[in-house]
Design a protein around this motif. Structure first.
Motif, PDB file in Angstrom:
ATOM      1  N   SER A  92     -75.842 -52.455  28.910  1.00  0.00           N
ATOM      2  CA  SER A  92     -75.178 -51.955  30.117  1.00  0.00           C
ATOM      3  C   SER A  92     -75.712 -50.594  30.530  1.00  0.00           C
ATOM      4  O   SER A  92     -75.598 -50.213  31.699  1.00  0.00           O
ATOM      5  CB  SER A  92     -73.669 -51.877  29.894  1.00  0.00           C
ATOM      6  OG  SER A  92     -73.373 -51.012  28.806  1.00  0.00           O
ATOM      7  N   SER A  93     -76.319 -49.864  29.603  1.00  0.00           N
ATOM      8  CA  SER A  93     -76.880 -48.545  29.917  1.00  0.00           C
ATOM      9  C   SER A  93     -78.246 -48.628  30.573  1.00  0.00           C
ATOM     10  O   SER A  93     -78.784 -47.611  31.026  1.00  0.00           O
ATOM     11  CB  SER A  93     -76.998 -47.711  28.632  1.00  0.00           C
ATOM     12  OG  SER A  93     -77.821 -48.388  27.678  1.00  0.00           O
TER      13      SER A  93
ATOM     14  N   ALA B  92     -70.454 -57.128  39.241  1.00  0.00           N
ATOM     15  CA  ALA B  92     -71.210 -57.218  40.491  1.00  0.00           C
ATOM     16  C   ALA B  92     -71.376 -58.660  40.936  1.00  0.00           C
ATOM     17  O   ALA B  92     -71.535 -58.933  42.135  1.00  0.00           O
ATOM     18  CB  ALA B  92     -72.583 -56.563  40.331  1.00  0.00           C
TER      19      ALA B  92
ATOM     20  N   THR C 165     -70.753 -57.142  32.248  1.00  0.00           N
ATOM     21  CA  THR C 165     -70.672 -55.702  32.504  1.00  0.00           C
ATOM     22  C   THR C 165     -71.324 -55.346  33.831  1.00  0.00           C
ATOM     23  O   THR C 165     -70.858 -55.760  34.879  1.00  0.00           O
ATOM     24  CB  THR C 165     -71.279 -54.905  31.326  1.00  0.00           C
ATOM     25  OG1 THR C 165     -70.920 -55.528  30.091  1.00  0.00           O
ATOM     26  CG2 THR C 165     -70.750 -53.476  31.301  1.00  0.00           C
ATOM     27  N   SER C 166     -72.445 -54.620  33.817  1.00  0.00           N
ATOM     28  CA  SER C 166     -73.024 -54.101  35.061  1.00  0.00           C
ATOM     29  C   SER C 166     -74.274 -54.838  35.514  1.00  0.00           C
ATOM     30  O   SER C 166     -74.941 -54.405  36.452  1.00  0.00           O
ATOM     31  CB  SER C 166     -73.345 -52.607  34.901  1.00  0.00           C
ATOM     32  OG  SER C 166     -74.262 -52.406  33.840  1.00  0.00           O
TER      33      SER C 166
ATOM     34  N   GLY D  67     -76.588 -57.642  37.366  1.00  0.00           N
ATOM     35  CA  GLY D  67     -76.439 -58.269  38.670  1.00  0.00           C
ATOM     36  C   GLY D  67     -77.559 -59.230  38.979  1.00  0.00           C
ATOM     37  O   GLY D  67     -78.663 -59.128  38.447  1.00  0.00           O
TER      38      GLY D  67
ATOM     39  N   SER E 186     -65.723 -62.151  38.206  1.00  0.00           N
ATOM     40  CA  SER E 186     -67.093 -61.995  38.712  1.00  0.00           C
ATOM     41  C   SER E 186     -67.164 -62.636  40.097  1.00  0.00           C
ATOM     42  O   SER E 186     -66.818 -63.811  40.255  1.00  0.00           O
ATOM     43  CB  SER E 186     -68.089 -62.655  37.764  1.00  0.00           C
ATOM     44  OG  SER E 186     -69.424 -62.453  38.201  1.00  0.00           O
TER      45      SER E 186
ATOM     46  N   ASP F 104     -81.017 -55.783  36.752  1.00  0.00           N
ATOM     47  CA  ASP F 104     -80.830 -56.564  37.974  1.00  0.00           C
ATOM     48  C   ASP F 104     -81.957 -57.579  38.108  1.00  0.00           C
ATOM     49  O   ASP F 104     -83.050 -57.412  37.547  1.00  0.00           O
ATOM     50  CB  ASP F 104     -80.830 -55.610  39.174  1.00  0.00           C
ATOM     51  CG  ASP F 104     -80.191 -56.218  40.414  1.00  0.00           C
ATOM     52  OD1 ASP F 104     -79.593 -57.299  40.308  1.00  0.00           O
ATOM     53  OD2 ASP F 104     -80.287 -55.594  41.486  1.00  0.00           O
TER      54      ASP F 104
ATOM     55  N   THR G 281     -80.961 -50.032  36.834  1.00  0.00           N
ATOM     56  CA  THR G 281     -81.031 -51.221  37.677  1.00  0.00           C
ATOM     57  C   THR G 281     -82.452 -51.759  37.789  1.00  0.00           C
ATOM     58  O   THR G 281     -82.651 -52.924  38.147  1.00  0.00           O
ATOM     59  CB  THR G 281     -80.493 -50.910  39.085  1.00  0.00           C
ATOM     60  OG1 THR G 281     -81.224 -49.809  39.638  1.00  0.00           O
ATOM     61  CG2 THR G 281     -79.015 -50.560  39.035  1.00  0.00           C
TER      62      THR G 281
ATOM     63  N   ASN H 104     -69.813 -60.438  34.879  1.00  0.00           N
ATOM     64  CA  ASN H 104     -70.324 -59.164  35.399  1.00  0.00           C
ATOM     65  C   ASN H 104     -69.582 -58.797  36.679  1.00  0.00           C
ATOM     66  O   ASN H 104     -69.341 -59.650  37.545  1.00  0.00           O
ATOM     67  CB  ASN H 104     -71.829 -59.234  35.646  1.00  0.00           C
ATOM     68  CG  ASN H 104     -72.249 -60.335  36.594  1.00  0.00           C
ATOM     69  OD1 ASN H 104     -71.691 -61.430  36.562  1.00  0.00           O
ATOM     70  ND2 ASN H 104     -73.230 -60.065  37.430  1.00  0.00           N
TER      71      ASN H 104
ATOM     72  N   GLY I 205     -76.857 -55.232  31.748  1.00  0.00           N
ATOM     73  CA  GLY I 205     -77.311 -54.241  32.703  1.00  0.00           C
ATOM     74  C   GLY I 205     -78.549 -54.738  33.418  1.00  0.00           C
ATOM     75  O   GLY I 205     -79.014 -55.857  33.218  1.00  0.00           O
TER      76      GLY I 205
END
Length: 848
Positions: free
Chosen positions: A470-471, A558, A525-526, A528, A590, A499, A474, A556, A497
């Protein structure tokens, strides 16, 4: 030499003679037609193999004589076909028969194998006047032109496809991996229909009086797709797109080169860019635009610049290595990226795909080659030449990175990990198992016949094989292709994490002599915009089976993921069961995910689950849930829970068609729960769930069920405090079948009590008889159409309308109601259809 094969199949027989469907999107009209018309009217799939001009022309003319519902395929052996004046612009249609037309080039002698490249199959009209291919398919028949070059045609259109009948919501007219050049026409490619698509094609150097490509999208629940295509150096114009009404399905105009055309490169008419379903317009290279909208600022990654073709004068529209279109395409397309370019070479070479139809060999990635299957479990000092060493090198590279395989032991090989996972991925990394000698890709949707070489196995239950944390920024992106995974305690691949990830052509579970994964893929999590599988290319489909938890989890925040074309819960043959321990696909909190064209069966809980207040705007369309693609060989592939469950606060979910359309229906059958359940807990319930135009049968519960299992009585007042706000179902009172020389209609009478002064969509479903699993409720076997009902100030409506049908036996009907907020009721009461005497009035859809 003309070789013709014909296969027959229907829902009440257990033998399949020949299955000639070759394209994923064309399965559904034929498959549905076979079931819904019953044993007395078997559907057929006919193909003809041609290798002479006379055979080609005869095969095209024979389309007019086909009966449906069926698919008619012309397989063209590689070569040049000097059709001259033989292929004149005469309309070809099968009358009012629903017959899909496919013209496929690239075959070897006797059509035993195929290489898709339009350069190897050329149809040449030699400049003869009034030449072109004109098709008018009826109803939901599709058209596919693939792997063919059209040259020196001289007429209004080299290719013109337009619907013969208005009810074409499920039809797609598609040009793919084809070329149109050297034609003297008004328009080279002219497609008018509900869903129109030009992908991976070249339309260049034509003498046109208008746009070289003209696409007219006319449906309210389909759209336009133009991807990976080059449209250049045409005299009259480039690409023209127009639509007749707003749409509820998002289209995709991405990664094209539209440049150097006379008059204009892009023209848009009646496209409402303020609407909620504006087509994705990303990664295009173009010149001039005719539009009232500012397209240069719309979308992302678009360039108004010279793409630097190699040799326009010589007709070579491949890219110069220093072109701005090289390695600069957007990494996400709604239906996935293709695996091959127009030359048949690898499609993605470099950190990003090239724009347009052709891929260069410019690779801006640093490459590491895995030469040993050994793994010491040490991320600080990994075994030289190992996959772990490649992962460490990728994180140190600071730029796009490619990990390839060339292990001397050959195919297969086993990489056995201990409990220490690989290093987290924080950059742009591709792990490509297809590079190992001996790899062969999957050839057909609905099963998994790939030869994958590399097995990544944790004998000590490592949490995952690969993870993007997640860290990660993008800019981090993980692409994984062509590997097998087993033994991972959380999920084989965890995307938390980054994209624009792609997980394609892999096998999760079902690896002999290994233990199961918990989950195949987890997007959380983050992260996408993950693409899992592909809607267009079977080589990119994943097999995800035998896990102890859900096959795929999307939680997620996003959202924006696409899960397409995968085999989930089946064994590799696409028939036997190897279900996952929970849901096949699980979406939790999500939004905006697209679940399409998957095969989901045998899972221990629901086929597809959507839940959580963060789960909004999710779409579930064109899936087979509880059913094998080879349906007559496997009547029951049901999931042990519901086919689809939407619950616990999820909102604005599409299961099947949109509010006003009929396209997008899933096949949901044989599940041990409901076909589709809309549920909740207390005041946290699912709402705004549209369940429209699906085919459902043989589910243990109701086909459409609100709240707890089993029928729920209508309530005194709508909206209520329950799933889908307790939308009441319509109560049918009479139904009559009238058969005339002009066709059949079912006349329906009924009533609805619901919210006052409101408009409702009433969908009517046909079945063979009442009773069975549904009791006094109906079964959503065949959605024969819909009309509207209007309640008065007291919330009451009565209705009478007629719906066209292909059924010539009475059967039974039931109905659902969907309110303006997109909330569908349970399936309503079932009544037998009587046969009306000749002479009764026939009503149009709606009211008289």
């Amino acid at each position: 030499m003309a070789v013709r094969t014909v296969g027959f199949r229907n829902s009440l027989q257990t033998t399949v003679v020949v299955w000639e469907i070759t394209v994923r999107h064309l399965i559904y009209p034929l498959l549905l037609g076979a079931w819904l018309l019953g044993a007395t009217t078997p559907a057929n799939a006919a193909s003809v193999c041609v290798d002479t001009v006379s055979e080609l022309l005869s095969a095209i003319n024979d389309y007019d004589d086909q009966t449906g519902p069926s698919t008619y395929t012309i397989k063209v052996v590689r070569g040049t076909y000097a059709v001259g004046a033989g292929l004149i612009s005469t309309v070809h249609d099968a009358g009012f028969e629903e017959v899909t037309f496919q013209l496929l080039g690239g075959y070897s002698a006797n059509c035993t194998s195929r290489t898709i490249n339009p350069a190897n199959t050329v149809i040449d009209a030699a400049g003869q006047a009034n030449t072109g291919l004109v098709l008018q398919p009826a109803f939901n028949a599709d058209v596919l032109i693939e792997g063919v070059t059209f040259t020196r045609f001289n007429s209004a259109n080299a290719l013109y496809v337009q619907f013969l009948t208005n009810d074409t919501d499920d039809a797609t007219y598609r040009v793919r991996y084809s070329a149109f050049s050297g034609n003297a026409v008004g328009t080279a490619v002219n497609l008018t229909g509900s869903s129109v698509a030009v992908t991976n094609s070249l339309i260049a150097a034509n003498q046109t009086s208008g746009a070289a490509v003209k696409l007219f999208h006319r449906g309210s629940n389909e759209n336009t797709f133009v991807t990976n295509t080059t449209i250049a150096a045409n005299t009259g114009g480039g690409l023209s797109i127009e639509y007749s009404s707003p749409t509820s399905r998002k289209g995709d105009i991405s990664n094209n080169i539209i440049y150097g055309n006379g008059g204009f490169d892009l023209a848009f008419a009646n496209y409402d860019l303020a609407g909620s379903m504006v087509p994705q317009f990303n990664g295009n290279t173009f010149g001039t635009v005719q539009s009232i909208y500012n397209w240069s600022s719309f979308g992302t990654g678009n360039l108004q610049s010279n793409p630097l073709f190699l040799d326009v004068a010589g007709g070579n529209f491949r890219l110069n290595p220093n072109s701005p279109a090289v390695n600069s395409a957007t990494p996400f397309q709604i239906n996935g990226l293709p695996s091959r370019d127009l030359d048949g070479g690898e499609r993605v070479v470099g950190s990003n795909m090239d724009r347009g139809a052709y891929e260069t060999d410019v690779d801006d990635r640093t490459t590491f080659i895995v030469t040993t299957s050994a793994d010491n479990g040490n991320n600080t000092s990994p075994t030289a030449g190992s996959l772990r060493a490649g992962m460490k090198a990728a994180n140190s590279a600071g730029g796009p990175y490619l990990i390839k395989f060339n292990i001397a032991a050959g195919c297969p090989f086993l990489i056995t990990m201990n409990s220490t996972p690989m290093l987290d991925i924080v950059g742009n990394v591709t792990i490509d198992g297809t590079t190992q000698p001996g790899w062969v890709g999957n050839s057909e949707f609905g099963r998994f016949d790939a030869t994958l070489c590399g097995v990544v196995y944790s004998s000590s239950a490592a949490p995952y094989a690969f993870r993007v944390p997640s860290s990660a920024p993008t800019s981090a992106r993980l692409v994984v292709k062509g590997l097998m995974f087993a033994g991972f305690a959380e999920a084989a691949i965890v995307l938390a994490g980054g994209d624009n990830h792609r997980v394609q052509g892999n096998q999760f579970g079902a690896v002999p002599f290994t233990v199961a994964n918990a989950q195949g893929i987890k997007v959380t999590t983050s992260a996408g915009n993950a693409m899992i599988g592909s809607a267009n290319d079977p080589e990119l489909a994943n097999m995800i089976s035998g896990g102890t938890s859900s096959g795929i989890t999307l939680d997620n925040v996003a959202g924006g993921n696409t899960v397409a074309g995968n085999l989930i819960g089946f064994a590799a043959d696409g028939i036997a069961g190897l279900g996952n321990g929970a849901n096949g696909i699980n979406i939790f909190n999500s939004p905006s995910n697209l679940i399409e064209y998957n095969y989901v069966g045998y899972n221990q809980q629901d086929g597809v689950g959507v839940s959580g207040i963060g789960s909004t705007n999710n779409t579930v369309v064109y899936n087979l849930i509880g059913k094998s693609a080879y349906f007559s060989l496997s009547e029951d592939a049901g999931n042990l829970g519901d086919g689809v469950e939407v619950g616990f606060g999820a909102t604005n979910t599409f299961v099947g068609a949109s509010e006003s359309g009929t396209a997008g229906g899933n096949i949901v059958a044989n599940n041990d729960g409901a076909g589709v359940r809309v549920s909740g807990l207390g005041s946290t319930f699912a709402s705004r769930t549209r369940v429209l135009a699906n085919t459902m049968y043989a589910n243990t519960g109701l086909d459409i069920d609100l709240g707890s299992a089993g029928p729920t009585a209508n309530v005194a007042t709508n909206p209520g405090n329950a799933p889908n706000h307790a939308q009441n179902y319509p109560e049918l009172s009479a139904a009559q079948l009238q058969v005339t020389s002009g066709g059949s209609q079912i006349l329906v009478d009924g009533s609805l009590h619901s919210a006052p002064n409101a408009t409702f969509r009433i969908d009517v479903y046909w079945d063979f008889a009442c009773g069975g699993e549904a009791g006094d409720r109906g079964e959503a076997y065949d959605d024969i159409g819909h009309a509207e009902a209007f309640t008065d100030a007291s919330g009451n409506a009565t209705f009478q309308f007629g719906l066209s049908t292909a059924h010539t036996t009475p059967g039974a009907v039931s109905a659902t109601a969907t309110n303006a907020n997109g909330e569908t009721s349970e399936i309503g009461n079932c009544i037998a259809v009587s046969t009306s005497p000749t002479g009764l009035p026939i009503f149009a859809n709606g009211f008289e």
